[in-house]
Write a protein that holds these residues in place. Structure first.
Motif, mmCIF file in Angstrom:
data_model
loop_
_atom_site.group_PDB
_atom_site.id
_atom_site.type_symbol
_atom_site.label_atom_id
_atom_site.label_comp_id
_atom_site.label_asym_id
_atom_site.label_seq_id
_atom_site.Cartn_x
_atom_site.Cartn_y
_atom_site.Cartn_z
ATOM 1 N N ALA A 11 0.850 -1.190 0.000
ATOM 2 C CA ALA A 11 0.000 0.000 0.000
ATOM 3 C C ALA A 11 0.884 1.239 0.000
ATOM 4 C CB ALA A 11 -0.914 0.008 1.225
ATOM 5 N N TYR A 24 -1.236 5.016 -11.042
ATOM 6 C CA TYR A 24 -2.453 4.256 -10.749
ATOM 7 C C TYR A 24 -3.582 4.540 -11.746
ATOM 8 C CZ TYR A 24 -0.029 3.013 -6.511
ATOM 9 O OH TYR A 24 0.901 2.519 -5.616
ATOM 10 N N LEU A 43 -10.265 5.933 -8.748
ATOM 11 C CA LEU A 43 -9.518 4.724 -9.069
ATOM 12 C C LEU A 43 -10.510 3.759 -9.688
ATOM 13 C CD1 LEU A 43 -6.817 3.192 -8.787
ATOM 14 C CD2 LEU A 43 -7.563 2.466 -6.531
ATOM 15 N N SER A 46 -12.871 1.261 -7.838
ATOM 16 C CA SER A 46 -12.718 1.397 -6.389
ATOM 17 C C SER A 46 -13.358 2.650 -5.815
ATOM 18 C CB SER A 46 -11.236 1.365 -6.017
ATOM 19 O OG SER A 46 -11.055 1.419 -4.629
ATOM 20 N N ILE A 55 -3.605 3.592 -1.451
ATOM 21 C CA ILE A 55 -3.902 2.771 -2.616
ATOM 22 C C ILE A 55 -3.177 1.447 -2.401
ATOM 23 C CG2 ILE A 55 -3.714 2.509 -5.108
ATOM 24 C CD1 ILE A 55 -3.787 5.586 -5.292
ATOM 25 N N ALA A 56 -3.973 0.394 -2.281
ATOM 26 C CA ALA A 56 -3.439 -0.943 -2.036
ATOM 27 C C ALA A 56 -3.295 -1.680 -3.358
ATOM 28 C CB ALA A 56 -4.368 -1.706 -1.099
ATOM 29 N N THR A 57 -2.304 -2.574 -3.412
ATOM 30 C CA THR A 57 -2.061 -3.398 -4.585
ATOM 31 C C THR A 57 -2.074 -4.851 -4.162
ATOM 32 O OG1 THR A 57 -0.696 -1.648 -5.543
ATOM 33 C CG2 THR A 57 -0.476 -3.860 -6.500
ATOM 34 N N GLU A 62 -4.076 -5.828 -8.853
ATOM 35 C CA GLU A 62 -5.286 -5.018 -8.740
ATOM 36 C C GLU A 62 -5.100 -3.955 -7.661
ATOM 37 O OE1 GLU A 62 -5.944 -8.408 -5.760
ATOM 38 O OE2 GLU A 62 -4.830 -8.083 -7.606
ATOM 39 N N HIS A 63 -5.785 -2.834 -7.810
ATOM 40 C CA HIS A 63 -5.671 -1.719 -6.873
ATOM 41 C C HIS A 63 -7.023 -1.413 -6.252
ATOM 42 C CE1 HIS A 63 -1.704 -0.948 -8.470
ATOM 43 N NE2 HIS A 63 -2.196 -0.804 -9.684
ATOM 44 N N TRP A 64 -7.002 -0.948 -5.007
ATOM 45 C CA TRP A 64 -8.214 -0.456 -4.364
ATOM 46 C C TRP A 64 -7.827 0.627 -3.378
ATOM 47 C CZ3 TRP A 64 -5.959 -5.118 -3.332
ATOM 48 C CH2 TRP A 64 -5.620 -5.404 -2.005
#
Length: 151
Positions: A11, A24, A43, A46, A55-57, A62-64
């Motif tokens: 993140a 991103y 995003l 998200s 922003i998590a990977t 995938e990102h959220w």
């Protein structure tokens, strides 16, 4: 109902920079709608991302987005341990040693024993440090870890 543990993920805290917007592939809806007075960044899949959000990977890339206050309540960084501690953990895991035996004082390498039990810069046993390091090493065994950079 079953309860599951989330696997480690990366993140990064969003700082509003163009570099992160590009990285991103954030969408500025203000530009799209022609109402660009202040950017509203989204995003894909998200939702809205504000400066300070995370922003998590995930493992598939995938990102959220995660709001800062939620992130701080729910997640903790992986423990940071010296290389010789990570070497010991891996040796024990690969050799079929249990976590209890891995933490056993008589089995640990001397350098690791000293790191866990001695107050920095002294030869005095420090019970608080010892307890804290035991928990840190157990978390590293169970959750994963980061290796401390050489100083």
């Amino acid at each position: 109902m079953k309860v599951y543990c989330k696997q480690p993920f990366q993140a990064e805290q969003f700082d509003g920079s163009s570099k992160m917007v590009d990285k991103y592939e954030l969408i500025d809806t203000g530009i799209i709608l022609g109402t660009h007075s202040s950017p509203e960044l989204y995003l894909t899949g998200s939702g809205k991302v504000d400066i300070g959000d995370w922003i998590a990977t995930g493992i598939k890339g995938e990102h959220w987005a995660i709001e800062d206050d939620v992130f701080k309540k729910m997640y903790a960084e992986l423990p940071v341990i010296p290389k010789y501690v990570s070497d010991w953990i891996e040796k024990c895991k690969n050799g079929g040693t249990s976590i209890g035996d891995m933490l056993c004082s008589e089995r640990r390498p001397e350098k690791m024993r000293d790191w866990m039990s001695l107050a920095p810069g002294t030869y005095n046993f420090d019970q608080r440090r010892y307890s804290k390091c035991q928990e840190l090493v157990a978390r590293a065994w169970l959750d994963g870890y980061q290796v401390e950079e050489d100083k």
